[in-house]
Design a protein around this motif. Sequence first.
Motif, PDB file in Angstrom:
ATOM      1  N   ILE A 218      10.135  20.356  45.921  1.00 38.54           N
ATOM      2  CA  ILE A 218       8.964  21.175  45.586  1.00 38.54           C
ATOM      3  C   ILE A 218       9.198  22.574  46.141  1.00 38.54           C
ATOM      4  CG2 ILE A 218       6.464  21.418  45.804  1.00 38.54           C
ATOM      5  CD1 ILE A 218       6.310  18.405  46.083  1.00 38.54           C
ATOM      6  N   ILE A 219       9.268  23.532  45.215  1.00 36.37           N
ATOM      7  CA  ILE A 219       9.508  24.914  45.661  1.00 36.37           C
ATOM      8  C   ILE A 219       8.413  25.821  45.091  1.00 36.37           C
ATOM      9  CG2 ILE A 219      11.993  24.894  46.111  1.00 36.37           C
ATOM     10  CD1 ILE A 219      12.385  25.753  43.210  1.00 36.37           C
ATOM     11  N   ALA A 220       8.232  26.967  45.780  1.00 35.71           N
ATOM     12  CA  ALA A 220       7.186  27.895  45.340  1.00 35.71           C
ATOM     13  C   ALA A 220       7.667  28.673  44.129  1.00 35.71           C
ATOM     14  CB  ALA A 220       6.853  28.847  46.480  1.00 35.71           C
ATOM     15  N   ASN A 221       6.704  29.254  43.402  1.00 35.16           N
ATOM     16  CA  ASN A 221       7.011  30.020  42.185  1.00 35.16           C
ATOM     17  C   ASN A 221       8.077  31.069  42.389  1.00 35.16           C
ATOM     18  OD1 ASN A 221       5.487  28.920  40.268  1.00 35.16           O
ATOM     19  ND2 ASN A 221       3.662  30.159  40.704  1.00 35.16           N
ATOM     20  N   LYS A 222       7.903  31.841  43.509  1.00 35.54           N
ATOM     21  CA  LYS A 222       8.751  33.023  43.659  1.00 35.54           C
ATOM     22  C   LYS A 222      10.108  32.715  44.292  1.00 35.54           C
ATOM     23  CE  LYS A 222       4.657  35.829  43.993  1.00 35.54           C
ATOM     24  NZ  LYS A 222       3.559  34.954  44.402  1.00 35.54           N
ATOM     25  N   THR A 223      10.239  31.523  44.851  1.00 37.26           N
ATOM     26  CA  THR A 223      11.501  31.207  45.515  1.00 37.26           C
ATOM     27  C   THR A 223      12.526  30.763  44.492  1.00 37.26           C
ATOM     28  OG1 THR A 223      10.120  30.317  47.219  1.00 37.26           O
ATOM     29  CG2 THR A 223      12.480  29.955  47.481  1.00 37.26           C
ATOM     30  N   LYS A 224      13.594  31.479  44.473  1.00 35.99           N
ATOM     31  CA  LYS A 224      14.671  31.042  43.590  1.00 35.99           C
ATOM     32  C   LYS A 224      15.844  30.663  44.474  1.00 35.99           C
ATOM     33  CE  LYS A 224      13.707  33.525  39.350  1.00 35.99           C
ATOM     34  NZ  LYS A 224      13.342  34.905  39.438  1.00 35.99           N
ATOM     35  N   ALA A 225      16.504  29.584  44.116  1.00 35.78           N
ATOM     36  CA  ALA A 225      17.629  29.160  44.940  1.00 35.78           C
ATOM     37  C   ALA A 225      18.655  30.281  45.047  1.00 35.78           C
ATOM     38  CB  ALA A 225      18.248  27.915  44.322  1.00 35.78           C
ATOM     39  N   ASN A 226      19.201  30.492  46.211  1.00 41.80           N
ATOM     40  CA  ASN A 226      20.249  31.480  46.483  1.00 41.80           C
ATOM     41  C   ASN A 226      19.875  32.922  46.130  1.00 41.80           C
ATOM     42  OD1 ASN A 226      21.914  29.388  47.274  1.00 41.80           O
ATOM     43  ND2 ASN A 226      22.616  29.057  45.161  1.00 41.80           N
ATOM     44  N   SER A 227      18.594  33.199  45.980  1.00 43.01           N
ATOM     45  CA  SER A 227      18.248  34.571  45.620  1.00 43.01           C
ATOM     46  C   SER A 227      18.104  35.433  46.884  1.00 43.01           C
ATOM     47  CB  SER A 227      16.955  34.608  44.807  1.00 43.01           C
ATOM     48  OG  SER A 227      15.902  34.109  45.589  1.00 43.01           O
ATOM     49  N   VAL A 228      18.338  36.715  46.733  1.00 44.52           N
ATOM     50  CA  VAL A 228      18.244  37.622  47.882  1.00 44.52           C
ATOM     51  C   VAL A 228      17.089  38.584  47.603  1.00 44.52           C
ATOM     52  CG1 VAL A 228      19.430  39.421  49.216  1.00 44.52           C
ATOM     53  CG2 VAL A 228      20.724  37.502  48.249  1.00 44.52           C
TER      54      VAL A 228
ATOM     55  N   GLY B  85       4.736   1.393  36.967  1.00 48.73           N
ATOM     56  CA  GLY B  85       4.360   2.128  35.760  1.00 48.73           C
ATOM     57  C   GLY B  85       4.262   3.630  35.997  1.00 48.73           C
ATOM     58  N   ALA B  86       4.667   4.107  37.192  1.00 44.87           N
ATOM     59  CA  ALA B  86       4.595   5.544  37.469  1.00 44.87           C
ATOM     60  C   ALA B  86       5.704   6.285  36.719  1.00 44.87           C
ATOM     61  CB  ALA B  86       4.752   5.786  38.974  1.00 44.87           C
ATOM     62  N   LYS B  87       5.371   7.503  36.244  1.00 43.61           N
ATOM     63  CA  LYS B  87       6.405   8.307  35.574  1.00 43.61           C
ATOM     64  C   LYS B  87       7.153   9.104  36.622  1.00 43.61           C
ATOM     65  CE  LYS B  87       4.108   8.925  31.182  1.00 43.61           C
ATOM     66  NZ  LYS B  87       2.885   9.663  30.934  1.00 43.61           N
ATOM     67  N   ILE B  88       8.447   9.290  36.411  1.00 48.69           N
ATOM     68  CA  ILE B  88       9.212  10.093  37.373  1.00 48.69           C
ATOM     69  C   ILE B  88       9.029  11.564  36.999  1.00 48.69           C
ATOM     70  CG2 ILE B  88      11.500  10.548  38.338  1.00 48.69           C
ATOM     71  CD1 ILE B  88      12.208   7.620  37.613  1.00 48.69           C
ATOM     72  N   ILE B  89       8.492  12.336  37.951  1.00 55.08           N
ATOM     73  CA  ILE B  89       8.111  13.718  37.673  1.00 55.08           C
ATOM     74  C   ILE B  89       9.194  14.688  38.141  1.00 55.08           C
ATOM     75  CG2 ILE B  89       6.383  15.507  38.226  1.00 55.08           C
ATOM     76  CD1 ILE B  89       5.320  13.190  36.555  1.00 55.08           C
ATOM     77  N   ARG B  90       9.563  15.605  37.246  1.00 54.29           N
ATOM     78  CA  ARG B  90      10.543  16.615  37.642  1.00 54.29           C
ATOM     79  C   ARG B  90       9.893  17.983  37.784  1.00 54.29           C
ATOM     80  NH1 ARG B  90      13.437  12.722  34.943  1.00 54.29           N
ATOM     81  NH2 ARG B  90      14.770  11.693  36.479  1.00 54.29           N
ATOM     82  N   ASN B  91       8.670  18.110  37.249  1.00 54.71           N
ATOM     83  CA  ASN B  91       7.930  19.362  37.448  1.00 54.71           C
ATOM     84  C   ASN B  91       6.549  19.024  38.016  1.00 54.71           C
ATOM     85  OD1 ASN B  91       6.697  21.770  37.440  1.00 54.71           O
ATOM     86  ND2 ASN B  91       6.993  22.209  35.245  1.00 54.71           N
ATOM     87  N   PRO B  92       6.416  19.025  39.354  1.00 50.73           N
ATOM     88  CA  PRO B  92       5.167  18.548  39.962  1.00 50.73           C
ATOM     89  C   PRO B  92       3.947  19.405  39.617  1.00 50.73           C
ATOM     90  CG  PRO B  92       6.694  19.358  41.632  1.00 50.73           C
ATOM     91  CD  PRO B  92       7.418  19.406  40.344  1.00 50.73           C
ATOM     92  N   LYS B  93       4.185  20.639  39.132  1.00 51.50           N
ATOM     93  CA  LYS B  93       3.031  21.489  38.774  1.00 51.50           C
ATOM     94  C   LYS B  93       2.298  20.920  37.570  1.00 51.50           C
ATOM     95  CE  LYS B  93       5.525  25.345  40.446  1.00 51.50           C
ATOM     96  NZ  LYS B  93       6.686  26.075  39.984  1.00 51.50           N
ATOM     97  N   GLU B  94       2.996  20.053  36.823  1.00 49.56           N
ATOM     98  CA  GLU B  94       2.369  19.529  35.611  1.00 49.56           C
ATOM     99  C   GLU B  94       1.905  18.098  35.755  1.00 49.56           C
ATOM    100  OE1 GLU B  94       5.162  20.278  32.493  1.00 49.56           O
ATOM    101  OE2 GLU B  94       4.935  22.449  32.730  1.00 49.56           O
ATOM    102  N   ILE B  95       1.893  17.608  36.990  1.00 54.09           N
ATOM    103  CA  ILE B  95       1.530  16.202  37.186  1.00 54.09           C
ATOM    104  C   ILE B  95       0.067  15.950  36.785  1.00 54.09           C
ATOM    105  CG2 ILE B  95       0.903  16.475  39.648  1.00 54.09           C
ATOM    106  CD1 ILE B  95       2.204  13.694  40.099  1.00 54.09           C
ATOM    107  N   THR B  96      -0.175  14.791  36.144  1.00 49.45           N
ATOM    108  CA  THR B  96      -1.558  14.420  35.806  1.00 49.45           C
ATOM    109  C   THR B  96      -1.798  12.989  36.267  1.00 49.45           C
ATOM    110  OG1 THR B  96      -1.112  13.371  33.690  1.00 49.45           O
ATOM    111  CG2 THR B  96      -1.390  15.778  33.660  1.00 49.45           C
ATOM    112  N   GLU B  97      -3.049  12.590  36.184  1.00 47.19           N
ATOM    113  CA  GLU B  97      -3.450  11.243  36.589  1.00 47.19           C
ATOM    114  C   GLU B  97      -2.653  10.177  35.817  1.00 47.19           C
ATOM    115  OE1 GLU B  97      -7.632  10.759  35.965  1.00 47.19           O
ATOM    116  OE2 GLU B  97      -7.524   8.645  36.562  1.00 47.19           O
TER     117      GLU B  97
END
Length: 549
Positions: free
Chosen positions: A242-252, A325-337
């Motif tokens: 889980i990463i924040a919007n503005k954080t990009k991996a290896n970005s300066v 029966g849980a779905k595997i989530i790759r984008n937690p911002k879009e998780i729903t019930e």
Amino acid sequence: MAKTGPIIVLDPGKERTKGNEALFMNINAAKAVAGLVQSTLGPKGMDKMLINKMGQVSMTNDGVNILKDIGIEHPAAKMVVEVARSVESTAGDGTTSSVILSAALLDKAEKLVRKGIHPSAIVKGYRIAETKALELLENSAIDVAKGDRADILKKVAMTSITGKAPDVHKEFLADLCVKAAEIVEEDGFVDVRTKIIRVVELQRRIDESEVIEGIALNTGALSRKAPKRIENPKIALLDTEIIANKTKANSVMVVSSPEERQKIIDGERNDLTAIAKKIVDTGATAVFSTKVVRGPVLEYLEKHDVFVSRPMEEKDIENVSYATGAKIIRNPKEITENDLGSADLLERDTRNGGGKTYIRGGHNSTVATIVVRGETLQHADSVDTALDDALWVIKSVIEDGKIVAGGGASEMAVALGLSAYAPKAGGYDQRVISAYADALEELPKTLIRNGGLDVIDLSLALRAEHTKNKNAGINVFTGKITDMLEAGVVDPYRVKANTIKAATEAAIMILRIDDMLRATVTREIPDAPASHMAATYNGMAPPQMNERR
Ligand SMILES: Nc1ncnc2c1ncn2[C@@H]1O[C@H](COP(=O)(O)OP(=O)(O)OP(=O)(O)O)[C@@H](O)[C@H]1O
Ligand SMILES: [Mg+2]
């Protein structure tokens, strides 16, 4: 007309072995493989000590495990090993018997060839014998009545475990396996491979092993604050960091002032908290993740009493997904019930370092986990191997509803039936079918020999008893000819049918080879890993039977 020299068909770099010489060479290799496992057959069979390259020691008497681990190189010998593998993947038990039978069929064939019978006549006769043997086996099989099923499943499991796990725990372990199979049984079918999960736990007693309707995970909670018990948990599965919007991996980022820096940190914190809130808002009470959940996300989830797992293996996440029966989530911002899974109970085990989580009664309650416990890895491993056999025999009996008497009874019944049938076939077929019958008798004989009993006396007595009772076999513990059905020593019909089919197939494959061409020069493969070199046979790829797994 111009004179021509001999036509060179073969690469002069090839070594050639032809005709009976090739056949006998292959038969010897197959017999040598059988010689490796012969002494392990039956409950009184001996164990083999296997030591791997790292010096790790394991003890086993499971045919296929021995053969898989010792690195056999001869092509014909490999064919016999493949028999064990294919029996393992289709019936899960009977691997040792199959190897012994295929070698016995080849041994009898060798004698016939030496008496002048052509291998193709033997192949033809063996085919006739196989068909008849399967018919006789089916006639000697016993249908499992509905009311007797639980009792028979336990007996069949105990028979397969005998000699593989400590005798005192035989009944306990058989019960565990029957329970697990019954949990996952669906429309008369038991999917051992994907629906029964086994996890090993050390420094515990074997009789503390248990079956869980659901999943046991070797992963604990990320923090001590996590709840120990959640009824009706709502489960979220994450396969991402889980990463924040503005954080990009290896970005300066160039930050010009401390205020700006603080603004960025606060912004990220808010983003992460918003994601955590989104998860909590779905109603999730437990989060399992393949990556570490940290910082503000963890804080928020903890504050809301959400269980958060330590990083888990992908395979475990998939199991939880399947069970709950849980779905595997790759984008937690879009998780729903709708992405959440459910279960009856989540419990975490805080003993022994707290590395265990149980999810009981998932939404898909057809998953079961056997927690195999043992004092040491060797203990637990041998129990695990025994359980594998037991689960497969239970599966076969649930699915086919047919058993046969054990202790060599079914093999003797089929052998005697074949001997009686042989004269009707006449000619070469008669001799070949009789040889097939003799080969089958090698199985009860091996059981007797391994029991430290008198092979000649007892095999004669067994033959005689069979004129009265087709369920007569040798109880190797008493050394007596006994009604094996009454003694509760029973095997699945499927295992014995598979043994006949796979052993005949391998014997025939080897009998049909009359020419072996072998490259004599092993080509150097630049930078090839050592394992690749080992996988070739003097430059020739080893033959493979179709793997049915
Ligand atoms: N008490 C007993 N007396 C005689 N024979 C027995 C007894 N219990 C089991 N058996 C027999 O032992 C045989 C199985 O032995 P074992 O499990 O060692 O070999 P396998 O099943 O052929 O191969 P593997 O289990 O290694 O894949 C079966 O024929 C079974 O009927
Ligand atoms: Mg067995």
